[in-house]
Design a protein around this motif. Structure first.
Motif, PDB file in Angstrom:
ATOM      1  N   ASP A  70       0.755  -0.981   0.425  1.00 31.70           N
ATOM      2  CA  ASP A  70      -0.315   0.141   0.065  1.00 31.70           C
ATOM      3  C   ASP A  70       0.966   1.040  -0.120  1.00 31.70           C
ATOM      4  N   PRO A  72       1.220   5.303   0.993  1.00 37.95           N
ATOM      5  CA  PRO A  72       0.440   5.918   1.626  1.00 37.95           C
ATOM      6  C   PRO A  72       0.309   7.478   1.244  1.00 37.95           C
ATOM      7  N   PRO A  73      -1.144   7.919   1.293  1.00 40.42           N
ATOM      8  CA  PRO A  73      -1.261   9.490   0.527  1.00 40.42           C
ATOM      9  C   PRO A  73       0.068   9.712   0.425  1.00 40.42           C
ATOM     10  N   GLN A  74      -0.157  11.178  -1.091  1.00 41.54           N
ATOM     11  CA  GLN A  74       1.014  11.498  -1.505  1.00 41.54           C
ATOM     12  C   GLN A  74      -0.134  12.953  -1.467  1.00 41.54           C
ATOM     13  N   LYS A  85      -4.515  14.581  -2.717  1.00 38.52           N
ATOM     14  CA  LYS A  85      -4.594  13.588  -2.166  1.00 38.52           C
ATOM     15  C   LYS A  85      -4.154  12.041  -3.632  1.00 38.52           C
ATOM     16  N   ASN A  87      -3.883   7.785  -3.144  1.00 37.83           N
ATOM     17  CA  ASN A  87      -3.301   6.376  -2.133  1.00 37.83           C
ATOM     18  C   ASN A  87      -3.271   5.472  -3.258  1.00 37.83           C
ATOM     19  N   GLN A 116       6.008   5.518  -4.026  1.00 35.25           N
ATOM     20  CA  GLN A 116       5.843   7.086  -3.691  1.00 35.25           C
ATOM     21  C   GLN A 116       6.210   8.091  -4.623  1.00 35.25           C
TER      22      GLN A 116
END
Length: 258
Positions: A70, A72-74, A85, A87, A116
């Motif tokens: 997973d 994470p939100p970027q 945002k 993900n 990411q």
């Protein structure tokens, strides 16, 4: 002397048994063992029963199953300067266990950080409308970039899926207004097209009726009949002069005979 030999034997036998027991390893079907001999890479073993010489060889287990990671939100700024945002989830697996252990310290952490960074770079090159409407193409772009960069680590990135694009409330309202304006524009265009088609049909009907004056009179009388059926109001209906003229001509003919 006998007692000394017996004492050494009682000590060596358990040591040898412990070394033999520790030299046997069992690897599952989805595991491989990267074996180092005196610190140098020797070979890849497994699955099944594997013998590792204690003290001379060391083995590192590597899982070959697909890893679901997973992202994470970027925080991403699109090309049209909209902050969102995003993900995602990355699917990958190890195809070369020796490279995954030798070329990179921690291939899981390295793949996560690279995913990411790649996600931010790729999405930052597109506008917000493209992020929302062309996710499949963006997924493919991120997957190809990740796969090319992790190939040296013995990792194969099989798929990348953008899960969610989070917008702030003001941008959501702006998109809603834009969608409403687009629907109104389409409604006006459809209404204008209908008016145009109706005008063409009326023109054709007028041309057909103009060819026969009697047809125009019949249509006029039919319209009067339809309007006369409504008793709720008083209607003043104009009478065409050509029809009135013919009626007067018809009424004068008997007088001229007399």
């Amino acid at each position: 002397m006998f007692d000394v030999n017996l004492g050494l034997g009682t000590i060596l036998v358990p040591v040898v048994l412990i070394l033999l027991a520790s030299s046997f390893r069992i690897l599952r079907e989805y595991e491989r063992g990267v074996v180092f001999q005196l610190g140098r890479f020797w070979k890849i073993k497994g699955p099944g029963l594997v013998i590792v010489v204690p003290g001379l060889q060391q083995m590192v287990r590597v899982d070959l199953r697909v890893v679901t990671m997973d992202v994470p939100p970027q925080d991403v700024i699109s090309r049209d300067n909209v902050s969102v945002k995003v993900n995602a989830v990355v699917f990958f697996r190890v195809v070369a266990p020796d490279k995954a252990i030798i070329q990179v310290e921690n291939y899981l952490m390295a793949t996560s950080q690279l995913a990411q960074t790649t996600l931010r770079v790729v999405l930052g090159k597109h506008e917000l409308d493209e992020m929302l409407a062309e996710r499949e193409r963006l997924n493919l772009d991120v997957q190809q970039i990740l796969d090319a960069q992790t190939d040296a680590w013995g990792i194969k990135v099989t798929n990348v899926e953008i899960k969610h694009i989070d917008l702030n409330e003001s941008m959501v309202r702006a998109i809603a207004r834009q969608a409403e304006a687009e629907r109104e524009r389409r409604a006006k265009v459809i209404h204008a097209e209908g008016e145009k088609q109706a005008a063409v049909s009326l023109l054709e009907a007028a041309q057909m009726l103009s060819q026969q004056p009697e047809a125009m009179q019949l249509r006029y009388l039919q319209t009067m009949t339809q309007v006369a059926g409504d008793r709720a109001s008083t209607i003043v209906f104009p009478l065409p002069m050509d029809l009135l003229g013919r009626m007067l001509d018809t009424s004068r003919k008997p007088d001229s005979r007399g």
